[in-house]
Design a protein around this motif. Sequence first.
Motif, PDB file in Angstrom:
ATOM      1  N   VAL A 185       0.854  -1.194   0.000  1.00  0.00           N
ATOM      2  CA  VAL A 185       0.000   0.000   0.000  1.00  0.00           C
ATOM      3  C   VAL A 185       0.890   1.245   0.000  1.00  0.00           C
ATOM      4  CG1 VAL A 185      -1.800   1.284   1.204  1.00  0.00           C
ATOM      5  CG2 VAL A 185      -1.810  -1.224   1.240  1.00  0.00           C
ATOM      6  N   ARG A 186       0.616   2.154  -0.931  1.00  0.00           N
ATOM      7  CA  ARG A 186       1.368   3.410  -1.034  1.00  0.00           C
ATOM      8  C   ARG A 186       0.580   4.546  -0.386  1.00  0.00           C
ATOM      9  NH1 ARG A 186       1.609   5.534  -5.606  1.00  0.00           N
ATOM     10  NH2 ARG A 186       0.017   4.356  -6.743  1.00  0.00           N
ATOM     11  N   VAL A 187       1.304   5.453   0.289  1.00  0.00           N
ATOM     12  CA  VAL A 187       0.671   6.608   0.913  1.00  0.00           C
ATOM     13  C   VAL A 187       1.518   7.843   0.610  1.00  0.00           C
ATOM     14  CG1 VAL A 187      -0.284   7.595   3.025  1.00  0.00           C
ATOM     15  CG2 VAL A 187      -0.124   5.104   2.779  1.00  0.00           C
ATOM     16  N   ASN A 188       0.901   8.839   0.004  1.00  0.00           N
ATOM     17  CA  ASN A 188       1.581  10.073  -0.367  1.00  0.00           C
ATOM     18  C   ASN A 188       0.729  11.269   0.040  1.00  0.00           C
ATOM     19  OD1 ASN A 188       4.013   9.133  -2.060  1.00  0.00           O
ATOM     20  ND2 ASN A 188       2.318   8.015  -3.003  1.00  0.00           N
ATOM     21  N   ALA A 189       1.296  12.449  -0.099  1.00  0.00           N
ATOM     22  CA  ALA A 189       0.549  13.666   0.221  1.00  0.00           C
ATOM     23  C   ALA A 189       0.793  14.717  -0.845  1.00  0.00           C
ATOM     24  CB  ALA A 189       0.957  14.219   1.585  1.00  0.00           C
ATOM     25  N   LEU A 190      -0.188  15.566  -1.036  1.00  0.00           N
ATOM     26  CA  LEU A 190      -0.052  16.756  -1.865  1.00  0.00           C
ATOM     27  C   LEU A 190       0.035  17.974  -0.949  1.00  0.00           C
ATOM     28  CD1 LEU A 190      -2.729  16.068  -4.633  1.00  0.00           C
ATOM     29  CD2 LEU A 190      -0.260  15.655  -4.727  1.00  0.00           C
ATOM     30  N   ALA A 191       0.808  18.960  -1.377  1.00  0.00           N
ATOM     31  CA  ALA A 191       0.947  20.205  -0.627  1.00  0.00           C
ATOM     32  C   ALA A 191       0.579  21.358  -1.551  1.00  0.00           C
ATOM     33  CB  ALA A 191       2.368  20.357  -0.090  1.00  0.00           C
ATOM     34  N   PRO A 192      -0.723  21.632  -1.702  1.00  0.00           N
ATOM     35  CA  PRO A 192      -1.127  22.737  -2.573  1.00  0.00           C
ATOM     36  C   PRO A 192      -0.714  24.089  -1.997  1.00  0.00           C
ATOM     37  CG  PRO A 192      -2.960  21.220  -2.152  1.00  0.00           C
ATOM     38  CD  PRO A 192      -1.876  20.902  -1.172  1.00  0.00           C
ATOM     39  N   LEU A 236      -0.683  10.140  -8.665  1.00  0.00           N
ATOM     40  CA  LEU A 236      -0.246   9.396  -7.488  1.00  0.00           C
ATOM     41  C   LEU A 236      -1.135   8.181  -7.224  1.00  0.00           C
ATOM     42  CD1 LEU A 236       0.702  12.269  -5.026  1.00  0.00           C
ATOM     43  CD2 LEU A 236       2.269  10.651  -6.113  1.00  0.00           C
ATOM     44  N   LEU A 237      -2.405   8.284  -7.561  1.00  0.00           N
ATOM     45  CA  LEU A 237      -3.315   7.164  -7.377  1.00  0.00           C
ATOM     46  C   LEU A 237      -3.151   6.085  -8.441  1.00  0.00           C
ATOM     47  CD1 LEU A 237      -6.523   9.197  -6.485  1.00  0.00           C
ATOM     48  CD2 LEU A 237      -5.336   7.633  -4.934  1.00  0.00           C
ATOM     49  N   SER A 238      -2.514   6.421  -9.531  1.00  0.00           N
ATOM     50  CA  SER A 238      -2.425   5.516 -10.678  1.00  0.00           C
ATOM     51  C   SER A 238      -1.223   4.577 -10.569  1.00  0.00           C
ATOM     52  CB  SER A 238      -2.317   6.312 -11.976  1.00  0.00           C
ATOM     53  OG  SER A 238      -0.982   6.782 -12.170  1.00  0.00           O
ATOM     54  N   ASP A 239      -1.221   3.574 -11.428  1.00  0.00           N
ATOM     55  CA  ASP A 239      -0.105   2.630 -11.470  1.00  0.00           C
ATOM     56  C   ASP A 239       1.162   3.256 -12.026  1.00  0.00           C
ATOM     57  OD1 ASP A 239      -1.784   0.708 -10.428  1.00  0.00           O
ATOM     58  OD2 ASP A 239      -2.301  -0.138 -12.387  1.00  0.00           O
ATOM     59  N   LEU A 240       1.056   4.417 -12.675  1.00  0.00           N
ATOM     60  CA  LEU A 240       2.261   5.105 -13.155  1.00  0.00           C
ATOM     61  C   LEU A 240       3.154   5.534 -11.996  1.00  0.00           C
ATOM     62  CD1 LEU A 240       0.946   7.369 -16.069  1.00  0.00           C
ATOM     63  CD2 LEU A 240       2.044   5.123 -16.206  1.00  0.00           C
ATOM     64  N   ALA A 241       2.564   5.690 -10.812  1.00  0.00           N
ATOM     65  CA  ALA A 241       3.334   6.081  -9.626  1.00  0.00           C
ATOM     66  C   ALA A 241       3.591   4.881  -8.722  1.00  0.00           C
ATOM     67  CB  ALA A 241       2.583   7.161  -8.868  1.00  0.00           C
ATOM     68  N   SER A 242       3.756   3.703  -9.308  1.00  0.00           N
ATOM     69  CA  SER A 242       3.815   2.462  -8.541  1.00  0.00           C
ATOM     70  C   SER A 242       5.003   2.369  -7.591  1.00  0.00           C
ATOM     71  CB  SER A 242       3.825   1.256  -9.487  1.00  0.00           C
ATOM     72  OG  SER A 242       4.957   1.312 -10.339  1.00  0.00           O
ATOM     73  N   HIS A 243       6.051   3.168  -7.810  1.00  0.00           N
ATOM     74  CA  HIS A 243       7.215   3.120  -6.912  1.00  0.00           C
ATOM     75  C   HIS A 243       7.358   4.426  -6.121  1.00  0.00           C
ATOM     76  CE1 HIS A 243      10.623   0.940  -5.460  1.00  0.00           C
ATOM     77  NE2 HIS A 243      11.501   1.865  -5.809  1.00  0.00           N
ATOM     78  N   ILE A 244       6.241   5.139  -5.979  1.00  0.00           N
ATOM     79  CA  ILE A 244       6.242   6.410  -5.256  1.00  0.00           C
ATOM     80  C   ILE A 244       5.436   6.239  -3.973  1.00  0.00           C
ATOM     81  CG2 ILE A 244       5.722   8.865  -5.350  1.00  0.00           C
ATOM     82  CD1 ILE A 244       7.721   7.975  -7.468  1.00  0.00           C
ATOM     83  N   SER A 245       6.098   6.400  -2.829  1.00  0.00           N
ATOM     84  CA  SER A 245       5.408   6.347  -1.546  1.00  0.00           C
ATOM     85  C   SER A 245       6.163   7.200  -0.534  1.00  0.00           C
ATOM     86  CB  SER A 245       5.293   4.905  -1.035  1.00  0.00           C
ATOM     87  OG  SER A 245       4.352   4.816   0.020  1.00  0.00           O
ATOM     88  N   GLY A 246       5.420   7.827   0.363  1.00  0.00           N
ATOM     89  CA  GLY A 246       6.028   8.684   1.365  1.00  0.00           C
ATOM     90  C   GLY A 246       6.424  10.054   0.855  1.00  0.00           C
ATOM     91  N   VAL A 247       5.966  10.406  -0.339  1.00  0.00           N
ATOM     92  CA  VAL A 247       6.331  11.673  -0.960  1.00  0.00           C
ATOM     93  C   VAL A 247       5.337  12.760  -0.575  1.00  0.00           C
ATOM     94  CG1 VAL A 247       6.308  12.858  -3.209  1.00  0.00           C
ATOM     95  CG2 VAL A 247       7.635  10.757  -2.899  1.00  0.00           C
TER      96      VAL A 247
END
Length: 257
Positions: A185-192, A236-247
Motif C-alpha cells: 500500500v502506497r501513501v503520499n501527500a499533496l501540498a497545494p 499518485l493514485l495511478s499505477d504510473l506512480a507504482s514506486h512512489i510512496s512517502g512523498v
Amino acid sequence: MTDEGRTTGLLEGKTVLIVGASAGIGADSARVLARHGARLMLAARTREPLDRIADELTGTGADVDVVTGDISVADDVARLVDATVARFGGLDGAFNNAAMTQAGRLDEVSEADFDRILQVNVKGTWLCLREELRVMRAAGSGSIVNVSSIGGLRGSSGMGAYQATKHAVIGLTRTAAHDNGPVGVRVNALAPGPTETPMLQQTREAIPGGVEARIAATPLRKAGTGSEVGEAAAWLLSDLASHISGVVLPVDGGFSA
C-alpha cells in the motif's frame, strides 16, 4: 463514460473514495478522476452538494455514488469506507481532502477552535487512513493521497493552528508509508499552494493581502486550480506512480522552490 468526457483512462477500473468532495479541491478532483475513468464514492458531511456533483458526473457516463459522514467521528468514517466496498466491491484508492481552515495568531486562537481544527484535520485524516488501510492491507494493494498544504512545509504568520495540522498530516503520511509499504500500500501527500477555492476566499477575508502576497511570490504568478491538484492526485493514485510512496508533492506553482 462518454468519449467526450474521457482523457487517458489512467484510473480505468479503479475505485476511489474522495473524502471532502462537496466543494473546492475535492469537487474539482472528482471531475478529474472521473475523466480518468475512476469509479468514485464521493463523501462529505452534506448530501445536497454531493448529489449535484454526482448527477453532473453520471451525466457523462461515470460510475459515481455518494455517502455522508463526519470525518472526526470514528463510526462515520468506518461507514464511508464500508459503503464504498459494498457499492463497488473494493477500494483501490483514497483521496483524503476534507479539512477546515483557521486564521489568527497562535496566541489569539481559542482553545475550542484549536481543538476543533485538530479534530478535523489531524484526527479526521488519521481515522480515514485507519479505515482505508483496513481494507487495503487485506487486499495487499492500494494508494492513498492525503492533502496537506505548503503550510505544512513552511511557516507564515496568521494561520498557526492550521499550519500545525498540515505539518501533522505530513507526519501521518510518512509514517503510514513506512508501516504499509511492506504489504503493497502506497501513501503520499499533496501540498497545494494558494488554490482558487471557497477556503482560499475565507483566507483572503481573514488575512487581507496575505493571499495576494503569496501569489506574487509564486514563480508562476498565479493561484492554482482544484483541477490542477486533482491531476496530481490522479497520477499518485495511478499505477504510473507504482514506486512512489512517502512523498509530499507541492502543487504550488513553484512557491516552495
